[in-house]
Design an enzyme around this catalytic site. Structure first.
Site, PDB file in Angstrom:
ATOM      1  N   ASP A 103      -1.725   9.727  -3.117  1.00 31.49           N
ATOM      2  CA  ASP A 103      -2.261   9.444  -1.780  1.00 31.49           C
ATOM      3  C   ASP A 103      -1.668  10.430  -0.775  1.00 31.49           C
ATOM      4  O   ASP A 103      -0.591  10.990  -0.999  1.00 31.49           O
ATOM      5  CB  ASP A 103      -1.886   8.020  -1.351  1.00 31.49           C
ATOM      6  CG  ASP A 103      -2.507   6.981  -2.262  1.00 31.49           C
ATOM      7  OD1 ASP A 103      -3.526   7.286  -2.906  1.00 31.49           O
ATOM      8  OD2 ASP A 103      -1.960   5.861  -2.324  1.00 31.49           O
TER       9      ASP A 103
HETATM   10  N1  URA Z   1      -0.121   4.484  -6.573  1.00 29.41           N
HETATM   11  C1  URA Z   1      -0.450   4.461  -5.271  1.00 29.41           C
HETATM   12  O1  URA Z   1      -0.715   3.399  -4.708  1.00 29.41           O
HETATM   13  N2  URA Z   1      -0.491   5.641  -4.609  1.00 29.41           N
HETATM   14  C2  URA Z   1      -0.171   6.827  -5.172  1.00 29.41           C
HETATM   15  O2  URA Z   1      -0.197   7.865  -4.504  1.00 29.41           O
HETATM   16  C3  URA Z   1       0.184   6.821  -6.535  1.00 29.41           C
HETATM   17  C4  URA Z   1       0.197   5.641  -7.217  1.00 29.41           C
END
Ligand code: URA
Length: 235
Positions: A103
């Site tokens: 993310d």
């Molecule tokens: N899980 C998440 O919620 N976000 C990420 O960036 C990676 C794994």
């Protein structure tokens, strides 16, 4: 392979453009000027200097980026700059891809490569490559939440509960979570389902490869043969 094709394969431009760079005397090979676009060399390990830029040639590019917050793992980002902006132009031209996405607000270990088979092997659900996340939570972590994460929590679009492979409390509001899958927002959704909320998320390891503490945020480096071997080991 001929030098003009080698430069093209490394992302320095079209074959004609690379040939012109070579003929113009702008390319050194292993420390020596080479002005012949048709000169033949082995690709891997070739030390190039292309118009002042040092480059070690490799048939396939494998790298690790220490991803900072505020970057999207997308070639066409919508709200934040792209992680690909953190890479030099030849790697972008070569179209290296993130091996699974993080993310925009997640930091840490991000692999990138132009080897499609490697991406498939690393991200295939069948391979069950463990990914380790350092989670900072909004509320204090409880043993009940850890137990729920280890036994399995229900996510909206998943038919069966999903369990973490590992979960340990690392502080009052922090835990280390190991997952074998890579579902959309998986850590955040699992932590919410367990009754808490993620305030910050950092990926610290994939397989047996830990994020190099000497690699500053926003910087990348090539993966070594040892790194690649560590990726396939599970400790
Ligand atoms: N899980 C998440 O919620 N976000 C990420 O960036 C990676 C794994």
């Amino acid at each position: 392979m001929t030098l003009d094709r080698i430069l093209q394969s490394q992302g320095f431009g079209t074959r004609r453009y690379c040939g012109d760079l070579i003929a113009a005397g702008l390319v050194e090979v292993n420390g020596e000027l080479c002005e012949d676009p048709r000169a033949q060399f082995e690709v891997d390990g070739l030390r190039l200097m292309v118009d002042g830029e040092e480059w070690v040639a490799c048939t396939k590019a494998y790298l690790v980026l220490n991803k900072p917050a505020g970057y999207e793992c997308s070639q066409r980002p919508r709200h934040h700059p792209s992680v690909y902006n953190l890479l030099p132009v030849p790697l972008r031209q070569r179209e290296v891809q993130a091996v699974g996405r993080l993310d925009h607000d997640t930091t840490g270990l991000l692999l990138l490569t132009d080897d499609g088979q490697f991406i498939h092997a690393q991200t295939s659900p069948k391979r069950k490559v463990p990914k380790v996340y350092e989670v900072t939570t909004a509320e204090p972590v409880t043993q009940e939440q850890v137990d729920a994460l280890l036994t399995g929590v229900k996510l909206d679009d998943e038919p069966a509960p999903i369990a973490a492979e590992g979960c340990e409390i690392t502080g009052e509001r922090s835990l280390r979570l190991t997952l074998l899958q890579g579902k959309y927002h998986q850590v955040k959704r699992m932590v919410v389902a367990a009754g808490n909320h993620v305030n910050a998320l950092h990926r610290s390891a994939i397989g047996g490869l830990k994020l190099d503490p000497a690699l500053p945020e926003g910087e990348w480096r090539w993966l070594t043969a040892e790194d690649l071997a560590a990726l396939t080991s599970k400790d």
